[in-house]
Each structure stands twice: as structure tokens, then as C-alpha cells.
Scaffold this motif. Sequence first.
Motif, PDB file in Angstrom:
ATOM      1  N   GLY A  54       0.792  -1.148   0.010  1.00 32.54           N
ATOM      2  CA  GLY A  54       0.041   0.028  -0.016  1.00 32.54           C
ATOM      3  C   GLY A  54       0.911   1.265   0.041  1.00 32.54           C
ATOM      4  O   GLY A  54       2.091   1.314   0.064  1.00 32.54           O
ATOM      5  N   PRO A  55       0.263   2.309  -0.126  1.00 32.72           N
ATOM      6  CA  PRO A  55       0.880   3.474  -0.267  1.00 32.72           C
ATOM      7  C   PRO A  55       1.429   4.085   1.101  1.00 32.72           C
ATOM      8  O   PRO A  55       1.009   3.762   2.187  1.00 32.72           O
ATOM      9  N   PRO A  56       2.367   5.111   1.197  1.00 29.89           N
ATOM     10  CA  PRO A  56       2.775   5.626   2.572  1.00 29.89           C
ATOM     11  C   PRO A  56       1.705   6.247   3.406  1.00 29.89           C
ATOM     12  O   PRO A  56       0.768   6.948   2.798  1.00 29.89           O
ATOM     13  N   GLY A  57       1.827   5.700   4.743  1.00 31.37           N
ATOM     14  CA  GLY A  57       0.892   6.327   5.539  1.00 31.37           C
ATOM     15  C   GLY A  57      -0.733   5.547   5.814  1.00 31.37           C
ATOM     16  O   GLY A  57      -1.592   6.284   6.317  1.00 31.37           O
ATOM     17  N   HIS A  58      -0.708   4.621   4.978  1.00 32.46           N
ATOM     18  CA  HIS A  58      -2.184   3.915   5.015  1.00 32.46           C
ATOM     19  C   HIS A  58      -2.366   3.032   5.974  1.00 32.46           C
ATOM     20  O   HIS A  58      -3.413   2.358   6.064  1.00 32.46           O
ATOM     21  N   GLY A  59      -1.485   2.499   6.642  1.00 32.61           N
ATOM     22  CA  GLY A  59      -1.665   1.825   8.057  1.00 32.61           C
ATOM     23  C   GLY A  59      -1.388   0.333   7.716  1.00 32.61           C
ATOM     24  O   GLY A  59      -1.917  -0.643   8.622  1.00 32.61           O
ATOM     25  N   ARG A  60      -0.243   0.011   6.846  1.00 38.32           N
ATOM     26  CA  ARG A  60       0.174  -1.495   6.570  1.00 38.32           C
ATOM     27  C   ARG A  60       0.798  -2.264   7.909  1.00 38.32           C
ATOM     28  O   ARG A  60       0.128  -3.286   8.328  1.00 38.32           O
TER      29      ARG A  60
END
Length: 336
Positions: free
Chosen positions: A141-147
Motif C-alpha cells: 500500500g501507499p505511505p501512511g495508509h496503515g500497513r
Amino acid sequence: MRMKMFAAESLEEAKAMIFAEMGDDAIILSEREVPGGVEVRAATDKLGGGMVPSEPRFVTRLNRTNGAMGRPQENPLRNRVRDALLWHGAPARFAERVADAGLPASARSSDPADILACGLDALITCSPISPRPERDILLVGPPGHGRTATAAKMTRRAAVADTRILPVAADLDATAGGAQLAAYLELEQDQIRIARTPDDLFNMLRTARADGDRCVIDLPAIVPFDREDMASLKDLIAVIDAEPVLVISAEGHPDDLAEAARAFADAGVKRAIVSKLDVTRRRGGIVAALSGAGISLAHLGVTPFIGGGLVPASPARLSKILLEEASVDFALRGAA
């Protein structure tokens, strides 16, 4: 001031609809007889009566002459569903398609939530992930999306289900992802498996599989609009025997979300976990984006807490949170 036109077979019925939707402070601006009933324009200074403000051009009409709803554009349940999705930032075409697809449910229910659930069921797929998945899970996922938080939630969820999934921090970009994952799980860093190179990752997975374990892998952030990032992701997916699952926030512009979802779908992603629903008011963009990309919704992130932080996605649950400002208490029902 918020205004809306209501239509019904009698003035009393129209007033009941007005006060039910707008509250006791609503005022009647005008009324007139029309074929089959009356039209009443009402207004309120409050934005209450549900999350979705209705525009004056949307006329609510109920036709009971033959015991059925009127034409699609005159169907109040259909229009409520459409208006809800539009307020939530869903593209107009998606909102219309969902509203139309939900019409069959109006023959057996007068609850807009049922109409919306029926419409969503026709356009999206929901496929929750088992606490012990059949394959290792690769969170992308993109940066900062909570992976990383999602990896911790999946680990805790497996433990609650009396099974085990091993957390692996793929620290391929040297950003200390292992330390963050350990902090979420309240573990020492040496209790978290950390892979600093692709070879480390392959070896860890090989060992875990030999022991009969499953892993959830927290991959470094990937920018979906960066060709090099996406090419690297495709290469990794091609050589690793793990299911890529997108972790994507409900925040953001609907067009950006749609483009990101399509990029990850092109890389081979088939399921997604939607994060940050608890801090996002307009949630329609992400649902439309995943639907358009052909990605199934697996789970909904409805709380920042690691325990009980993932809810299995379903059309009924999405319907509730898209029609009104669903409380966390509701959203947590069935959480695991």
C-alpha cells in the motif's frame, strides 16, 4: 438553510416524512396538490436528520396506487441511496448504478439500508481473510495508509482465534519497520522477524512454511504512481508465493483512490483492507475505487486499536456506514 421537496398521497403523510427526516424543528414553506397527492416544500436550519443533506431538486415521491414504488427517478428509497453515496464522495455514475441495482429490494423492504446493501452486493465483492490464511499475506500500500498497524491487527486477530500468524517486517528500505511493528504488538524487537533483503525474506518464508506456519509480511510503502515502485512490486509478487493484499485508507480524493486501486490491481492485487474509516466522514470514494478496479473488500479498519481492529467487509455493514454516521459500537459488531 437546508430545503427539500416531499411528495406523498396526503398532507399528513408528507408531514410525517418531513419530521422523520428533518426533525421537529422543520418548517413548511409551501404545499400544493398534484395528481395523486400533494407536494410539500420544507426547510430546517439544522443539518441533522442523518448525514446526507438533500437538495431541493430531488423530489421524494411514493406511489402506492398499485402497491409498488414509482418510476426509478421518483423512488424515494432509490434517491436516498443515490444522495447518500453522492454525499460520501462517490462518483455520480457509481451512485446511480448502485441505486438502480438496489431497486429490486424495494419490493420487500422500506429500509434504505436494505436497498443500498442490495445495490452494493451487485457491484462489489467481499472476501474476508481467514485468521489463518491459506497462503502467506503480503501487505502492500501507499505511505501512511496503515500497513504496519494492519499487520499487527492480523497477528492479534489470529491469536484471539486460537491460531498463529507470524509477523514479518520486510525492512527492505531500512526504515526500522520492525521496531514499529514490535511496538504495536508490545513485543521486543528481537521477537519480530525482520528481513532486510529479499533473500532474507525468501529464507524466512521457506523456514516458516517448513514449520507449517503462516506469515503476514509488512512490505515497505509503495507509491502507486511511481513506475519503478510498481515494477518492483510486480517482480516481487511474481517470485514470492504470497497473496498481495492492499491496505488503503478511506481518506483522499476519489480520483486518486481510483487510480491507486487500478495500479495495484494491475500488479496482481485482488483483495483490500480499507483503513481509517473511523476518522473519515466521506467513505464512498474508496468503495467506488475498489469496485472499479475489481478488487474485493476483505476487511474494514474501524478503530486505531490493535485488538478487534478489523471487521469483515459485507454489503450490509458498508450500507450502514454509508447511510449514516455509524458509531464504532455498530461497526465493531462481528469484529475479529
